[in-house]
Each structure stands twice: as C-alpha cells, then as structure tokens.
Design an enzyme around this catalytic site. Structure first.
Site, PDB file in Angstrom:
ATOM      1  N   CYS A 130       1.038  -3.974   1.657  1.00  0.00           N
ATOM      2  CA  CYS A 130       0.436  -5.026   2.487  1.00  0.00           C
ATOM      3  C   CYS A 130      -1.047  -5.259   2.166  1.00  0.00           C
ATOM      4  O   CYS A 130      -1.493  -6.400   2.042  1.00  0.00           O
ATOM      5  CB  CYS A 130       0.624  -4.699   3.963  1.00  0.00           C
ATOM      6  SG  CYS A 130       0.222  -3.011   4.385  1.00  0.00           S
ATOM      7  N   HIS A 243      -4.740  -6.706   8.804  1.00  0.00           N
ATOM      8  CA  HIS A 243      -5.635  -5.879   7.991  1.00  0.00           C
ATOM      9  C   HIS A 243      -6.808  -6.734   7.493  1.00  0.00           C
ATOM     10  O   HIS A 243      -6.657  -7.934   7.252  1.00  0.00           O
ATOM     11  CB  HIS A 243      -4.923  -5.371   6.728  1.00  0.00           C
ATOM     12  CG  HIS A 243      -3.838  -4.367   6.963  1.00  0.00           C
ATOM     13  ND1 HIS A 243      -3.546  -3.822   8.187  1.00  0.00           N
ATOM     14  CD2 HIS A 243      -2.976  -3.775   6.076  1.00  0.00           C
ATOM     15  CE1 HIS A 243      -2.550  -2.946   8.050  1.00  0.00           C
ATOM     16  NE2 HIS A 243      -2.181  -2.906   6.781  1.00  0.00           N
TER      17      HIS A 243
END
Ligand code: A2P
Length: 332
Positions: A130, A243
């Site tokens: 990710c 994130h």
C-alpha cells in the site's frame, strides 16, 4: 453487454475485504455472482452487497468452482495455500498479500503505471504494497519527466493497514485513556494511541523492515526501473485510515517546479493539493474514503542535486488495496 462474472472475495470480513465489496458495487463491476469467503469463525454470518445479504462461507479447497475472478486479502499464508487452488479451478487471482509480489512469473501492477503488465499473467496478478502504491502514484509522473535515481522517504501509516483488529485496538486504547483505565495491547508491541511506532512489519538483517524494502523492490518492478533506490523509514501513526509519505527524490535530469506541477496535475488518479499559504495540503483525515491520492508540499530539495520534495497521501484500503485490486480485475 459485458459478461457477468462470478467473483469471490477471500478475506471478505477483513478491513480490505469489506472495501473490495464496496468498490465492486461503486464501480459497477459486472458481478453476476459474489462468493464471500473467510475463516470458519465467520461462516454463516452475512454481509450486504447491492442491498442483499450474502452469506459468508468458510474458505475450503472446493470454494472456487465456477469462480472467474478471485480477490484475495487474507494474508500471505492463505494466498500461498489457496491461490493455486483457485487458479486450478479456472479463476484469475488478484492477490493483495506479499506472497507473489517478487515472483517473476506474477505481474505486480498499478494500473495507472504498468497496466499492460496484466497481459503477461499466468493466473495470478499481485497487488502492490500500500505505501509503495501511494508513493508511486506521485513519483512515477515525476520519473517520466525527470527520471528518478533514488528517494529518501518516511511513511506515516494508518492502523487500518494492519487490519480490523488494529482499528479496534486504537479505538479501545483511546477510550481506555479517556476513562483513566489501563491500556491493553494485543496487535502492536507498544501503545499506539498518542504514540508513533518506527516499526512496520518485521525487521531484516540490515536493520530495515520488510515494509521499508518493499518500496525499492516493488518500485523497481512496477516502474520497470531496475536501478531505482529507496531508503525508507516506515512509521505507524494513530490514524485510522489513509497513509501519508514524505518523499525526497533525486533525479537524473534537472528539475523545475513548473514542469513537476504540470506532470503531477496531469497524472491519472492523483490530485494536487498544494496551497501551503492557505494551509492546504494532503491530509489523511480528508483523503480517507477518497479514490484519488493527493500530493502537495512540492518544493525543490535544498540538500539534493536535481531533487524534489513532496508529501503524498492516499487511502491505503482503496488505492493501496481494494481499489487497485478491482482496477486490475477490470483490466482482465
Ligand atoms: P475472519 O474474519 O473469519 O477471521 P484483517 O486483515 O482485517 O485482519 O482481515 C483478515 C481476513 O482474513 C478476514 O476476512 C479473516 O476472516 C480472513 N482469514 C483469516 N484467517 C483465515 C483462514 N484461516 N481462512 C480464511 N480466511 C481467513
């Protein structure tokens, strides 16, 4: 009319699995039949899809009969055990775990960057890490313009990247602290509420973590750039979702802010949010549940030659996982 497909989600009850279902629904993926698979703990429970409850089944060797596309997100061990079973039953597997990402026979794909690699698949296509996927969404357009040599980066990674139990752990710890109760920890080695942990994934011999080395290893494969170097510190922060990554990138060719901004503004799946004077820059809280990644804080690097600094944020359950997986499925 396109053919309706039988889609299976392995790990349907997990943080990513649930988003896979929502993404199939949102993007109007041609699902004819949906099979939801998880552990025996979840068998018999239901999850809604297009307004109808679908009963979750236990993952077994015979789970993939008639399945066209299987989206896996139940961890590397499950993928190693069952991806081949699904392929044998005739399904194409899009795997969100790290099990096959470095296998030369398995394409590792971010559709906006190397979508054509999907064509080389032999049954399994890997979804990247990710943090790597989110970083490359902003780095790759700059690479095309100036050719990247190396990056130095620090990540600020949300707890949902660890899974549903980590989301619960952060919530429980915040509530315990507010109520003056002792904090319990099960998922992380230290309290995550009101703390940051410079520790994501397990440590390797050189002192980097596995997660940190994924940026270089997976970045090379996705960008078709075998000499790309990345020195990364991955940090877990008490954010539920999305994130962020601070990236210092050094390029072969001279850089300019104007050309960099233009390249980023035209990049698919990316929005430029960069008005620091108005306090506007990408924030995990606002990019959460958003398909596009966002980039900002763009500036010339004062310590690198031909260097640019930027801050990129993205919902790692979406672009870093479920959305990217469904985009891959759309390509096949
Ligand atoms: P379950 O909810 O039944 O445990 P997360 O990454 O959010 O923790 O989610 C992990 C996913 O992987 C969940 O859907 C979980 O199902 C699934 N899973 C874990 N162990 C197994 C297993 N042995 N067989 C099938 N699915 C599993």
């Amino acid at each position: 009319m396109s053919k309706k497909l039988h889609v299976a989600i392995v790990g349907a009850t997990g943080a990513v699995g649930v988003e896979m279902m929502k993404t199939l629904e949102k993007r109007n993926f041609p699902v004819g039949q949906l099979t939801l698979l998880a552990s025996a703990r979840s068998a018999g429970k239901t999850l809604p899809f297009r307004g109808e409850p679908i009963t979750i089944k236990e993952l077994r060797d015979d789970s993939f009969a008639g399945v066209d596309v299987a989206l896996f997100s139940a961890g590397g061990d499950i993928s190693r055990k069952y991806a081949a079973v699904a392929v044998k039953a005739g399904a194409v597997v899009v795997d969100n775990s790290s099990a096959f990402r470095m296998d030369p026979d398995v394409p590792l794909v971010v559709p906006e960057i190397n979508g054509d690699d999907v064509k080389k698949h032999r049954g399994i296509i890997a979804n990247p890490n990710c943090t790597t996927a989110i970083t490359l969404m902003a780095l790759y357009p700059l690479h095309q313009e100036f050719r990247v040599k190396r990056i130095f980066a620090s990540s600020y990674q949300a707890v949902s990247g660890t899974g549903a139990q980590a989301i619960a752990e952060l919530r429980d710890q915040v509530q315990a602290i507010a109520a003056g109760r002792p904090v319990e920890k099960k998922v992380y080695p230290h309290q995550i509420a009101f703390n940051v942990l410079p520790h994501v994934d397990s440590f390797l011999d050189g002192g980097y973590t596995k997660e940190e080395m994924k940026m270089q290893n997976e970045g090379r494969r996705i960008m078709h750039h075998p000499t790309f170097k990345a020195s990364v510190t991955c940090v877990r922060v008490p954010v539920y979702r999305a994130h962020s990554v601070a990236v210092h990138a050094e390029f072969e060719r001279p850089v300019s802010l104007t050309a960099a901004r233009e390249a980023l503004a035209q990049a698919p799946g990316l929005e430029v949010v960069d008005e620091p004077a108005k306090c506007e820059y990408p924030l995990p809280l606002y990019v959460a549940e958003h398909d596009n990644c966002q980039v900002g804080r763009l500036r010339l690097d004062c310590a690198l030659e031909n260097g640019l600094v930027f801050w990129v944020a993205g919902d790692q359950l979406l672009k870093g996982a479920a959305l990217n997986a469904v985009q891959i499925a759309e390509l096949i």
